[in-house]
Write a protein that holds these residues in place. Structure first.
Motif, mmCIF file in Angstrom:
data_model
loop_
_atom_site.group_PDB
_atom_site.id
_atom_site.type_symbol
_atom_site.label_atom_id
_atom_site.label_comp_id
_atom_site.label_asym_id
_atom_site.label_seq_id
_atom_site.Cartn_x
_atom_site.Cartn_y
_atom_site.Cartn_z
ATOM 1 N N ALA A 122 -7.993 12.535 6.292
ATOM 2 C CA ALA A 122 -8.433 11.161 6.029
ATOM 3 C C ALA A 122 -9.508 11.135 4.948
ATOM 4 C CB ALA A 122 -8.942 10.511 7.313
ATOM 5 N N GLU A 123 -10.459 12.054 5.025
ATOM 6 C CA GLU A 123 -11.528 12.102 4.025
ATOM 7 C C GLU A 123 -10.980 12.497 2.649
ATOM 8 O OE1 GLU A 123 -15.056 13.255 7.203
ATOM 9 O OE2 GLU A 123 -14.132 14.841 6.010
ATOM 10 N N ASP A 124 -10.062 13.453 2.605
ATOM 11 C CA ASP A 124 -9.501 13.926 1.330
ATOM 12 C C ASP A 124 -8.610 12.891 0.652
ATOM 13 O OD1 ASP A 124 -10.758 16.365 1.657
ATOM 14 O OD2 ASP A 124 -8.946 17.428 2.312
ATOM 15 N N HIS A 125 -7.942 12.044 1.426
ATOM 16 C CA HIS A 125 -6.961 11.123 0.857
ATOM 17 C C HIS A 125 -7.407 9.662 0.842
ATOM 18 C CE1 HIS A 125 -4.679 14.748 1.548
ATOM 19 N NE2 HIS A 125 -3.758 14.284 0.747
ATOM 20 N N MET A 126 -8.654 9.401 1.201
ATOM 21 C CA MET A 126 -9.122 8.015 1.269
ATOM 22 C C MET A 126 -9.040 7.330 -0.085
ATOM 23 S SD MET A 126 -9.984 6.003 3.637
ATOM 24 C CE MET A 126 -9.548 4.384 3.061
ATOM 25 N N GLY A 127 -9.353 8.042 -1.162
ATOM 26 C CA GLY A 127 -9.267 7.456 -2.502
ATOM 27 C C GLY A 127 -7.867 6.975 -2.820
ATOM 28 N N GLU A 128 -6.871 7.779 -2.489
ATOM 29 C CA GLU A 128 -5.477 7.404 -2.729
ATOM 30 C C GLU A 128 -5.088 6.182 -1.893
ATOM 31 O OE1 GLU A 128 -2.641 10.878 -2.832
ATOM 32 O OE2 GLU A 128 -4.517 11.887 -2.251
ATOM 33 N N VAL A 129 -5.500 6.166 -0.630
ATOM 34 C CA VAL A 129 -5.186 5.046 0.250
ATOM 35 C C VAL A 129 -5.826 3.768 -0.282
ATOM 36 C CG1 VAL A 129 -5.512 4.094 2.576
ATOM 37 C CG2 VAL A 129 -4.810 6.484 2.292
ATOM 38 N N LEU A 130 -7.073 3.855 -0.714
ATOM 39 C CA LEU A 130 -7.747 2.671 -1.264
ATOM 40 C C LEU A 130 -7.049 2.171 -2.521
ATOM 41 C CD1 LEU A 130 -11.495 3.623 -0.702
ATOM 42 C CD2 LEU A 130 -10.149 1.887 0.527
ATOM 43 N N ALA A 131 -6.574 3.093 -3.364
ATOM 44 C CA ALA A 131 -5.851 2.700 -4.576
ATOM 45 C C ALA A 131 -4.556 1.979 -4.209
ATOM 46 C CB ALA A 131 -5.560 3.927 -5.440
ATOM 47 N N HIS A 132 -3.840 2.476 -3.209
ATOM 48 C CA HIS A 132 -2.608 1.819 -2.770
ATOM 49 C C HIS A 132 -2.902 0.445 -2.177
ATOM 50 C CE1 HIS A 132 0.432 4.886 -3.472
ATOM 51 N NE2 HIS A 132 -0.470 5.789 -3.114
ATOM 52 N N ARG A 133 -3.977 0.350 -1.427
ATOM 53 C CA ARG A 133 -4.347 -0.955 -0.859
ATOM 54 C C ARG A 133 -4.652 -1.955 -1.963
ATOM 55 N NH1 ARG A 133 -8.572 0.557 4.011
ATOM 56 N NH2 ARG A 133 -7.055 1.603 5.351
ATOM 57 N N ALA A 134 -5.428 -1.509 -2.956
ATOM 58 C CA ALA A 134 -5.794 -2.410 -4.060
ATOM 59 C C ALA A 134 -4.545 -2.852 -4.811
ATOM 60 C CB ALA A 134 -6.768 -1.703 -4.998
ATOM 61 N N ALA A 135 -3.620 -1.932 -5.069
ATOM 62 C CA ALA A 135 -2.380 -2.277 -5.781
ATOM 63 C C ALA A 135 -1.561 -3.262 -4.956
ATOM 64 C CB ALA A 135 -1.576 -1.020 -6.077
ATOM 65 N N SER A 136 -1.498 -3.059 -3.671
ATOM 66 C CA SER A 136 -0.742 -3.939 -2.791
ATOM 67 C C SER A 136 -1.352 -5.334 -2.777
ATOM 68 C CB SER A 136 -0.693 -3.363 -1.380
ATOM 69 O OG SER A 136 -0.025 -4.230 -0.503
ATOM 70 N N GLU A 137 -2.673 -5.389 -2.672
ATOM 71 C CA GLU A 137 -3.354 -6.692 -2.657
ATOM 72 C C GLU A 137 -3.176 -7.417 -3.988
ATOM 73 O OE1 GLU A 137 -7.380 -5.888 -1.508
ATOM 74 O OE2 GLU A 137 -6.803 -5.425 0.560
ATOM 75 N N GLU A 138 -3.200 -6.660 -5.084
ATOM 76 C CA GLU A 138 -3.006 -7.255 -6.405
ATOM 77 C C GLU A 138 -1.594 -7.824 -6.525
ATOM 78 O OE1 GLU A 138 -2.746 -5.546 -10.863
ATOM 79 O OE2 GLU A 138 -4.578 -5.021 -9.769
ATOM 80 N N ALA A 139 -0.617 -7.111 -5.977
ATOM 81 C CA ALA A 139 0.778 -7.544 -6.061
ATOM 82 C C ALA A 139 1.040 -8.828 -5.267
ATOM 83 C CB ALA A 139 1.701 -6.437 -5.578
ATOM 84 N N ILE A 140 0.325 -8.992 -4.155
ATOM 85 C CA ILE A 140 0.564 -10.195 -3.327
ATOM 86 C C ILE A 140 -0.481 -11.280 -3.555
ATOM 87 C CG2 ILE A 140 1.801 -8.923 -1.543
ATOM 88 C CD1 ILE A 140 -0.756 -9.096 0.182
ATOM 89 N N GLY A 141 -1.456 -10.998 -4.398
ATOM 90 C CA GLY A 141 -2.431 -12.013 -4.750
ATOM 91 C C GLY A 141 -3.629 -12.099 -3.837
ATOM 92 N N GLY A 142 -3.987 -11.057 -3.156
ATOM 93 C CA GLY A 142 -5.181 -11.048 -2.309
ATOM 94 C C GLY A 142 -5.000 -10.197 -1.073
ATOM 95 N N PRO A 143 -6.095 -10.041 -0.292
ATOM 96 C CA PRO A 143 -6.013 -9.194 0.893
ATOM 97 C C PRO A 143 -5.092 -9.807 1.954
ATOM 98 C CG PRO A 143 -8.184 -10.213 0.721
ATOM 99 C CD PRO A 143 -7.414 -10.587 -0.508
ATOM 100 N N LEU A 144 -4.544 -8.948 2.778
ATOM 101 C CA LEU A 144 -3.650 -9.407 3.860
ATOM 102 C C LEU A 144 -4.411 -10.172 4.894
ATOM 103 C CD1 LEU A 144 -1.442 -6.242 4.327
ATOM 104 C CD2 LEU A 144 -0.829 -8.355 3.197
#
Length: 144
Positions: A122-144
């Motif tokens: 979790a600590e090693d991959h948190m940056g990747e997860v945050l990047a995916h979350r940001a991309a997902s939120e950008e694609a749908i126009g905001g946070p879930l």
């Protein structure tokens, strides 16, 4: 019907556990040990906040400091559940005031390495997860 020993009955039951069945006790155990605080308590007792030390007993106040954000009620409840499941032991020393410490049992130690790897992943991959979350939120126009 053949008579079975207690060990044979336990082995048979073990083969029949299926965590995908709602009534199976193994599913209940998975829920218990995958709880956020249970996982972090096991990790802390197994090697400290950075999981690099040796397993060692810790007092309630030490655990409370290491587990930032845990309420006293939730920490107490988590410790009781882990003790009841045989993953940690509670030792009371007759001092003034009374000293209570917690440590991993052999059963808890057998789970610790898995918990440690999960925490480190979790600590090693948190940056990747945050990047995916940001991309997902950008694609749908905001946070879930």
């Amino acid at each position: 019907m053949a008579t079975m020993t207690a060990a044979q009955m336990r082995e048979r039951a073990k083969r029949e556990y299926n965590a995908f069945v709602a009534a199976c006790p193994s599913q209940q155990l998975l829920r218990r040990i995958s709880d956020k605080w249970a996982t972090l308590v096991l990790a802390a007792l197994g090697g400290g906040s950075d999981c690099t030390g040796e397993p060692a007993a810790m007092r309630y106040s030490e655990l409370s400091r290491v587990l930032a954000g845990v309420s006293p009620k939730m920490l107490t409840q988590t410790l009781r559940n882990l003790e009841r499941d045989g993953l940690i032991s509670r030792t009371v020393t007759a001092t003034v005031p009374v000293t209570v410490s917690y440590e991993l049992t052999p059963l808890g130690l057998s789970l610790y390495e898995t918990v440690r790897q999960l925490k480190l992943w979790a600590e090693d991959h948190m940056g990747e997860v945050l990047a995916h979350r940001a991309a997902s939120e950008e694609a749908i126009g905001g946070p879930l």
